[in-house]
Design a protein around this motif. Sequence first.
Motif, PDB file in Angstrom:
ATOM      1  N   VAL A   1     -71.440   1.903 -17.217  1.00  0.00           N
ATOM      2  CA  VAL A   1     -72.515   2.421 -18.061  1.00  0.00           C
ATOM      3  C   VAL A   1     -73.138   1.256 -18.835  1.00  0.00           C
ATOM      4  O   VAL A   1     -72.422   0.391 -19.349  1.00  0.00           O
ATOM      5  CB  VAL A   1     -71.985   3.484 -19.040  1.00  0.00           C
ATOM      6  CG1 VAL A   1     -73.090   3.954 -19.995  1.00  0.00           C
ATOM      7  CG2 VAL A   1     -71.408   4.667 -18.277  1.00  0.00           C
ATOM      8  N   SER A   2     -74.443   1.235 -18.916  1.00  0.00           N
ATOM      9  CA  SER A   2     -75.139   0.209 -19.692  1.00  0.00           C
ATOM     10  C   SER A   2     -76.219   0.874 -20.536  1.00  0.00           C
ATOM     11  O   SER A   2     -76.734   1.942 -20.198  1.00  0.00           O
ATOM     12  CB  SER A   2     -75.749  -0.857 -18.788  1.00  0.00           C
ATOM     13  OG  SER A   2     -76.712  -0.282 -17.921  1.00  0.00           O
TER      14      SER A   2
ATOM     15  N   ASP B   1     -68.999   7.087 -11.965  1.00  0.00           N
ATOM     16  CA  ASP B   1     -68.860   8.345 -11.223  1.00  0.00           C
ATOM     17  C   ASP B   1     -68.462   9.495 -12.146  1.00  0.00           C
ATOM     18  O   ASP B   1     -67.983  10.532 -11.680  1.00  0.00           O
ATOM     19  CB  ASP B   1     -67.823   8.189 -10.116  1.00  0.00           C
ATOM     20  CG  ASP B   1     -66.478   7.701 -10.641  1.00  0.00           C
ATOM     21  OD1 ASP B   1     -66.352   7.517 -11.882  1.00  0.00           O
ATOM     22  OD2 ASP B   1     -65.565   7.496  -9.824  1.00  0.00           O
ATOM     23  N   ALA B   2     -68.668   9.308 -13.474  1.00  0.00           N
ATOM     24  CA  ALA B   2     -68.303  10.364 -14.433  1.00  0.00           C
ATOM     25  C   ALA B   2     -69.436  10.566 -15.434  1.00  0.00           C
ATOM     26  O   ALA B   2     -70.287   9.696 -15.645  1.00  0.00           O
ATOM     27  CB  ALA B   2     -67.007   9.988 -15.164  1.00  0.00           C
TER      28      ALA B   2
ATOM     29  N   VAL C   1     -75.383  12.007 -19.865  1.00  0.00           N
ATOM     30  CA  VAL C   1     -75.967  11.338 -18.703  1.00  0.00           C
ATOM     31  C   VAL C   1     -75.040  11.515 -17.498  1.00  0.00           C
ATOM     32  O   VAL C   1     -73.887  11.072 -17.515  1.00  0.00           O
ATOM     33  CB  VAL C   1     -76.199   9.840 -18.971  1.00  0.00           C
ATOM     34  CG1 VAL C   1     -76.973   9.206 -17.818  1.00  0.00           C
ATOM     35  CG2 VAL C   1     -76.928   9.625 -20.300  1.00  0.00           C
ATOM     36  N   ALA C   2     -75.549  12.157 -16.497  1.00  0.00           N
ATOM     37  CA  ALA C   2     -74.769  12.390 -15.275  1.00  0.00           C
ATOM     38  C   ALA C   2     -74.651  11.094 -14.468  1.00  0.00           C
ATOM     39  O   ALA C   2     -75.417  10.150 -14.672  1.00  0.00           O
ATOM     40  CB  ALA C   2     -75.441  13.479 -14.440  1.00  0.00           C
ATOM     41  N   PRO C   3     -73.684  11.015 -13.557  1.00  0.00           N
ATOM     42  CA  PRO C   3     -73.566   9.833 -12.697  1.00  0.00           C
ATOM     43  C   PRO C   3     -74.886   9.535 -11.993  1.00  0.00           C
ATOM     44  O   PRO C   3     -75.587  10.444 -11.536  1.00  0.00           O
ATOM     45  CB  PRO C   3     -72.473  10.230 -11.710  1.00  0.00           C
ATOM     46  CG  PRO C   3     -71.643  11.236 -12.450  1.00  0.00           C
ATOM     47  CD  PRO C   3     -72.603  11.988 -13.301  1.00  0.00           C
TER      48      PRO C   3
END
Length: 581
Positions: free
Chosen positions: A183-184, A209-210, A320-322
């Motif tokens: 994540v960024s 993936d999460a 935020v979804a993958p």
Amino acid sequence: MNQTRTFLIFAWLMVATLLWMEWGKEQRAPVPVADTAAAIAGPDASIPGAPASAAVPGAVPVAPAAPAVGAIPGMGATPAAAVDGLLQVRTDVLDLALRGGVVARVDLLRFPQTRDDGSAPVRLFDDAPARFFAAQSGWVSQGNAAPTHEAGFQPESAQQQYQLAAGSDTLEVPFVWHGPDGVSIRRVYVFTRGSYAIDVRDTVYNKSDALWQGHVYRQLIRLPLAVKSGWTNPESFSFNGATWFSAVDGYSRRKYDDFVGDGPLNQVQTGGWLAMLQHHFFSAWIPQPTDEVTVSLQSTPGAGGAPLYLVREVGPGVSVAPDGQASTSARLWVGPKLVGQIKAQGVPGLDRAVDYSRFSIFAFLGEGLFWILNKLHGLFQNWGWSIIGLVMLVKLVLFPLSKAQYQSMAKMRKFQPRIAQLKERYGDDKQKFQVAMMELYKKEKINPVGGCLPVLLQMPIFLALYWVLLESVELRHAPWMLWIQDLTARDPYFILPVVNIAVMWATQKLTPMVGMDPMQQKMMQLMPLVFGVFMVFFPAGLVLYWVTNGSLGLLQQWWLIRRYADKPAKPGDTGTAVAKK
């Protein structure tokens, strides 16, 4: 009631009001900051008032609080160490230093500290421990890594200095945080030519993936300025503290000393704003109108034990979804209380940051008076002549009342011998004397308080203008002419106060003191000097208003008295029956 008595009423009301304001400041003892550190949420604590997690996909869980405010970058370090890692940014109006989550230092290039040539600009944000003031922003997440204002965001490029280029209207300064799980968050500060509002845009990119969930927080924190107290220092009456606004609850404010004593604040609101105010300048976080945030106030010991004060908003939350992304943005205002630019932001209630008064009536009048002053300034291009124009407009509006006032005075003057007869007839029986006098007033259709109304109406206008001249940064260092080069400072040579005393003395001499006992006459003879000296240290613009008002009033009084003057009533004139009762 004659003119001298109405003047006495006005003078004492003015003195009583300012003494009450000063007494209120003296009575408010500083609140001890005992054990406030325990009230500051730590990295693992929950944010009071944050929305609870729902049992549906995409719900934002309860977020932990922002890092402890005691751990402020640079507060425990030497000034040299405090500047490490800061990017330098310069626009046409701002010169500032940024660290990813902190706006650490801001100079207002168009506002020098003094009128002296070469004066340094006003520094609003400051990373020096003795004058600490900063805007901070970061992220918190219950189950995921997130960048805080203290650590995480890094410059996206190796560039260390940014400057708004000639011909460009905007300047972007990017930072980025890369989390350990893919994540960024990319943060971009956007500066606009001529504007004191900085757009702060955060975009979360989820390459994991999460699901990633978190809350953004934004806060202002400072060590309050030391302001010399006293009625000779108009700045001491300007509000210093935190304010916030919501569409539901309206405008609220709290002085620094009341942060703890007035109880905790955890107010959930949609949109709105929060700010820290000082004389002529302020800073504010302005979220998007649809963002739900929780506003809170906190205090904690800082360097050297001096208390630091913080106002914070937490939210909105994002999920935020993958392989997805989400954005949130807010504006950071850091600059002067320029009414035109503030209103141009289109944010409801933000113009209340120009805090004319804690009293709504004076705030309302102050806004109206400044609107008129601003229109007159567009015509005259000089704030001093605009103040004179305002006086003329006020006199024009109140002329019907002034006319009635002097008509009432002339009528009362006519019957002064009759009143003297009644007083002599009834001697020490004050009750019978008052009854007989009221019957005379009723029969001759005399309004004994008719002369008070214009003075009482001018009282709130005068006080509202006091706050307008105190608060309006547009008038800061604004010249009028000749020796008056700053309308918000006192007259350097006391010429206007002396003229003011002379005008009040002439007004008093023009008004007969019929029916006053010797003690009252002596008091009235001293009032021009007492009230004139009282105004010596007032802003020159306010004294200019009062000199102009008094001069026009003197001319108006001379003309109306000549027009409505009448010979005194003789014992055999109308109403003799009343005197003989």
